[in-house]
Write an enzyme that holds these catalytic residues in place. Structure first.
Site, mmCIF file in Angstrom:
data_model
loop_
_atom_site.group_PDB
_atom_site.id
_atom_site.type_symbol
_atom_site.label_atom_id
_atom_site.label_comp_id
_atom_site.label_asym_id
_atom_site.label_seq_id
_atom_site.Cartn_x
_atom_site.Cartn_y
_atom_site.Cartn_z
ATOM 1 N N HIS A 208 -23.257 18.151 2.097
ATOM 2 C CA HIS A 208 -23.591 18.365 0.677
ATOM 3 C C HIS A 208 -25.102 18.299 0.449
ATOM 4 C CE1 HIS A 208 -19.475 17.428 -1.414
ATOM 5 N NE2 HIS A 208 -19.649 18.712 -1.198
ATOM 6 N N GLU B 299 -13.364 23.967 6.843
ATOM 7 C CA GLU B 299 -12.556 22.891 6.233
ATOM 8 C C GLU B 299 -11.267 22.665 7.035
ATOM 9 O OE1 GLU B 299 -13.862 21.085 3.881
ATOM 10 O OE2 GLU B 299 -14.971 22.307 2.430
ATOM 11 N N LYS C 275 -4.004 18.072 4.330
ATOM 12 C CA LYS C 275 -4.733 17.681 3.119
ATOM 13 C C LYS C 275 -3.797 16.950 2.161
ATOM 14 C CE LYS C 275 -7.885 18.260 -0.460
ATOM 15 N NZ LYS C 275 -9.036 18.893 -1.030
ATOM 16 N N ARG D 294 -8.564 8.678 1.581
ATOM 17 C CA ARG D 294 -8.918 10.061 1.205
ATOM 18 C C ARG D 294 -10.373 10.375 1.542
ATOM 19 N NH1 ARG D 294 -7.570 13.530 -4.320
ATOM 20 N NH2 ARG D 294 -8.829 15.319 -3.726
ATOM 21 N N HIS E 63 -19.314 16.031 4.999
ATOM 22 C CA HIS E 63 -19.777 16.363 3.649
ATOM 23 C C HIS E 63 -20.962 15.527 3.170
ATOM 24 C CE1 HIS E 63 -16.189 18.773 3.517
ATOM 25 N NE2 HIS E 63 -16.447 19.194 2.295
ATOM 26 N N HIS F 184 -20.853 26.757 1.093
ATOM 27 C CA HIS F 184 -20.362 25.382 1.215
ATOM 28 C C HIS F 184 -19.781 25.128 2.615
ATOM 29 C CE1 HIS F 184 -18.445 21.580 0.189
ATOM 30 N NE2 HIS F 184 -17.320 22.056 0.686
ATOM 31 N N LYS G 116 -8.944 17.542 -7.548
ATOM 32 C CA LYS G 116 -10.351 17.324 -7.916
ATOM 33 C C LYS G 116 -10.898 18.567 -8.594
ATOM 34 C CE LYS G 116 -12.199 14.152 -4.447
ATOM 35 N NZ LYS G 116 -13.178 14.034 -3.342
ATOM 36 N N ASN H 169 -14.109 13.592 3.455
ATOM 37 C CA ASN H 169 -15.547 13.804 3.267
ATOM 38 C C ASN H 169 -16.285 13.898 4.600
ATOM 39 O OD1 ASN H 169 -15.545 13.747 0.417
ATOM 40 N ND2 ASN H 169 -15.253 11.550 0.490
ATOM 41 N N GLU I 194 -8.949 8.564 -4.345
ATOM 42 C CA GLU I 194 -9.990 8.350 -3.330
ATOM 43 C C GLU I 194 -10.557 6.934 -3.348
ATOM 44 O OE1 GLU I 194 -12.535 11.780 -2.232
ATOM 45 O OE2 GLU I 194 -14.170 10.346 -2.288
ATOM 46 N N ARG J 128 -8.694 18.375 -24.979
ATOM 47 C CA ARG J 128 -8.197 17.201 -24.227
ATOM 48 C C ARG J 128 -7.206 17.562 -23.126
ATOM 49 N NH1 ARG J 128 -8.554 14.300 -29.187
ATOM 50 N NH2 ARG J 128 -10.450 13.073 -29.113
HETATM 51 N N1 LIG Z 1 -11.980 20.441 -5.259
HETATM 52 C C1 LIG Z 1 -11.993 20.265 -3.959
HETATM 53 O O1 LIG Z 1 -11.265 19.420 -3.429
HETATM 54 C C2 LIG Z 1 -12.882 21.113 -3.113
HETATM 55 C C3 LIG Z 1 -12.710 21.128 -1.722
HETATM 56 C C4 LIG Z 1 -13.508 21.976 -0.958
HETATM 57 C C5 LIG Z 1 -14.456 22.786 -1.579
HETATM 58 N N2 LIG Z 1 -14.607 22.734 -2.921
HETATM 59 C C6 LIG Z 1 -15.595 23.597 -3.600
HETATM 60 O O2 LIG Z 1 -15.262 24.952 -3.361
HETATM 61 C C7 LIG Z 1 -16.440 25.751 -3.503
HETATM 62 C C8 LIG Z 1 -16.516 26.743 -2.366
HETATM 63 O O3 LIG Z 1 -15.376 27.587 -2.428
HETATM 64 P P1 LIG Z 1 -15.387 29.060 -1.796
HETATM 65 O O4 LIG Z 1 -15.970 29.007 -0.437
HETATM 66 O O5 LIG Z 1 -14.031 29.599 -2.003
HETATM 67 O O6 LIG Z 1 -16.498 29.796 -2.696
HETATM 68 P P2 LIG Z 1 -16.455 30.912 -3.832
HETATM 69 O O7 LIG Z 1 -15.496 30.592 -4.895
HETATM 70 O O8 LIG Z 1 -17.877 31.086 -4.214
HETATM 71 O O9 LIG Z 1 -15.936 32.221 -3.062
HETATM 72 C C9 LIG Z 1 -16.725 32.774 -2.035
HETATM 73 C C10 LIG Z 1 -17.004 34.275 -2.320
HETATM 74 O O10 LIG Z 1 -15.799 35.024 -2.084
HETATM 75 C C11 LIG Z 1 -15.540 35.880 -3.210
HETATM 76 N N3 LIG Z 1 -14.084 36.078 -3.229
HETATM 77 C C12 LIG Z 1 -13.131 35.216 -3.621
HETATM 78 N N4 LIG Z 1 -11.925 35.701 -3.329
HETATM 79 C C13 LIG Z 1 -12.112 36.916 -2.761
HETATM 80 C C14 LIG Z 1 -11.226 37.889 -2.218
HETATM 81 N N5 LIG Z 1 -9.912 37.686 -2.149
HETATM 82 N N6 LIG Z 1 -11.774 39.019 -1.720
HETATM 83 C C15 LIG Z 1 -13.118 39.217 -1.718
HETATM 84 N N7 LIG Z 1 -13.995 38.316 -2.190
HETATM 85 C C16 LIG Z 1 -13.486 37.185 -2.702
HETATM 86 C C17 LIG Z 1 -16.130 35.150 -4.381
HETATM 87 O O11 LIG Z 1 -16.401 36.020 -5.438
HETATM 88 C C18 LIG Z 1 -17.408 34.572 -3.754
HETATM 89 O O12 LIG Z 1 -18.416 35.577 -3.729
HETATM 90 C C19 LIG Z 1 -17.619 24.797 -3.517
HETATM 91 O O13 LIG Z 1 -18.105 24.694 -4.823
HETATM 92 C C20 LIG Z 1 -17.005 23.475 -3.077
HETATM 93 O O14 LIG Z 1 -17.693 22.370 -3.596
HETATM 94 C C21 LIG Z 1 -13.836 21.936 -3.691
HETATM 95 ZN ZN LIG Z 2 -15.653 20.874 1.352
#
Ligand SMILES: NC(=O)c1ccc[n+]([C@@H]2O[C@H](COP(=O)([O-])OP(=O)(O)OC[C@H]3O[C@@H](n4cnc5c(N)ncnc54)[C@H](O)[C@@H]3O)[C@@H](O)[C@H]2O)c1
Ligand SMILES: [Zn+2]
Length: 355
Positions: free
Chosen positions: A240, A177, A215, A229, A236, A256, A135, A233, A225, A113
């Site tokens: 998406h 972003e 942000k 907020r 997106h 992404h 989120k 998007n 949201e 929980r």
């Molecule tokens: N929660 C939210 O508000 C929110 C907002 C935007 C995006 N997201 C989510 O975030 C995700 C995308 O995040 P991302 O682009 O960071 O992807 P990711 O976590 O897949 O990282 C991208 C790549 O970089 C590598 N990596 C990470 N740190 C590293 C470092 N310091 N050195 C070398 N390699 C490294 C990872 O292993 C991966 O291969 C999506 O799932 C998206 O939906 C969430």
């Molecule tokens: Zn995003």
């Protein structure tokens, strides 16, 4: 909008020092460190070697990539935490990109929980976006973020040194972003981004605090949201759907941030059609995306599938497509109803520009 503040539990600076101080102030029965193989290689050594309080931590390693952001991997993590005697006083430290922070936040927010978690985002995208705003979530059958929670980390540490091992491709994903933040909320920041040489890591680091502040200003005014907020998007709704389409195994692998960049071009085009931004403003967005991101060359026969995927978007109401559109550069109108024809024409516009 005030863009000077950062979240109260977010610190920008040296991760080992800040984590050590946090672990000295708080007592946990068990510490789990969630990583993927890349953060295991590039980020764990600088933490585990220097943070004494992290010595007893159990490292939980998952495979990198969006495919790990799913319920199966979440269940595996819960099982492993049980086997390692996790309890309600355990801590989960999420060291990685947005996949790790979304998945780790989700796992921690539901385990027994809810247990405390710390985000140490290691991609630019996670530092300016995914780790802020509470989120968490996982994908369901290629549909993005279908299951999730709102849950705040006990601490977030943004350390720009982690960016040194990131590829240029991943840096640009974060930039997508950042551009979104600028386009929906801060015209001056958009100019700053366009002027940045973006050569060194320091160039990218210099852009981080303002993006975090934008942000935070938006999410703190509307944490669940229900209104403004939704501006975050922008790019997106179409982005998406394109990301999901790419995950179905098509044409090429798409990150992404890259899908969001395409979505921003399409949604800026719709904004222009409504007379809310000028053609010149649209062209600048389009040139920025064309210059920095690989072209995603979809065939027109795929547009209907993208449209179908868009119908699952959480922002829709009663079967209509709704999105956040630009109302000038640095301003946004949320919940705008858009019809299928407009989406199809916007996709055509992107393809024509990308070729
Ligand atoms: N929660 C939210 O508000 C929110 C907002 C935007 C995006 N997201 C989510 O975030 C995700 C995308 O995040 P991302 O682009 O960071 O992807 P990711 O976590 O897949 O990282 C991208 C790549 O970089 C590598 N990596 C990470 N740190 C590293 C470092 N310091 N050195 C070398 N390699 C490294 C990872 O292993 C991966 O291969 C999506 O799932 C998206 O939906 C969430
Ligand atoms: Zn995003």
């Amino acid at each position: 909008m005030s863009t000077g503040a950062t979240p109260p539990n977010l610190h920008i600076g040296n991760a080992p020092d800040m984590l050590q101080q946090f672990l000295e102030r708080n007592t946990y029965s068990r510490i789990f460190l969630l990583v993927d193989e890349n953060t295991q290689e590039f980020c764990v050594p600088s933490l585990v070697g220097t943070v004494d309080a992290l010595a007893p931590a159990e490292i939980l390693e998952i495979e990198s990539g969006e495919a790990s952001k799913c319920l199966d991997v979440a269940s595996q993590l819960w099982r492993v935490m049980n086997e390692l005697n996790g309890d309600r006083h355990s801590l989960l430290v999420n060291l990685g990109g947005g996949v790790i922070t979304d998945l780790g936040g989700f796992v921690a927010s539901l385990y027994k929980r809810g247990i405390d978690f710390v985000h140490i985002p290691t991609t630019l995208l996670a530092q300016v976006d995914a780790s802020i705003g509470g989120k968490t979530g996982v994908d369901l059958d290629n549909l993005k973020n279908m299951v999730g929670t709102f849950s705040e980390p006990a601490l977030t540490i943004v350390d720009g040194e982690f960016l040194r091992s990131l590829s240029r491709r991943e840096l640009f994903c974060g930039l997508a972003e950042m551009a979104k933040h600028a386009l929906v909320a801060d015209k001056d920041y958009w100019e700053e981004i366009l002027k940045s040489p973006m050569q060194s890591i320091e160039d990218f680091q210099a852009l981080i605090p303002r993006s975090i502040a934008i942000k935070w200003a938006i999410v703190s005014a509307d944490p669940k949201e229900t209104g403004e907020r939704k501006a975050l998007n922008f790019g997106h709704t179409i982005g998406h759907a394109i990301e999901s389409f790419a995950m179905e195994g098509a044409i090429m692998d798409l990150r992404h941030g890259e899908a969001v960049a395409i979505g921003m071009v399409c949604e800026a085009w719709i904004s222009m059609q409504r007379g809310w931004i000028s053609e010149q403003e649209l062209n600048r967005i389009c040139c920025f995306v064309k210059d920095k991101f690989p072209a995603f060359l979809m065939d027109e026969v795929h547009f209907q599938r993208v449209l179908e995927l868009m119908r699952h978007d959480k922002k829709n109401k009663a079967g209509t497509i709704r999105m956040a559109l630009l109302k000038g550069i640095g301003a946004c109108k949320v919940d705008v109803e858009v019809n299928a024809q407009e989406v199809l024409r916007a996709l055509k516009y992107y393809i024509a520009q990308a070729c």
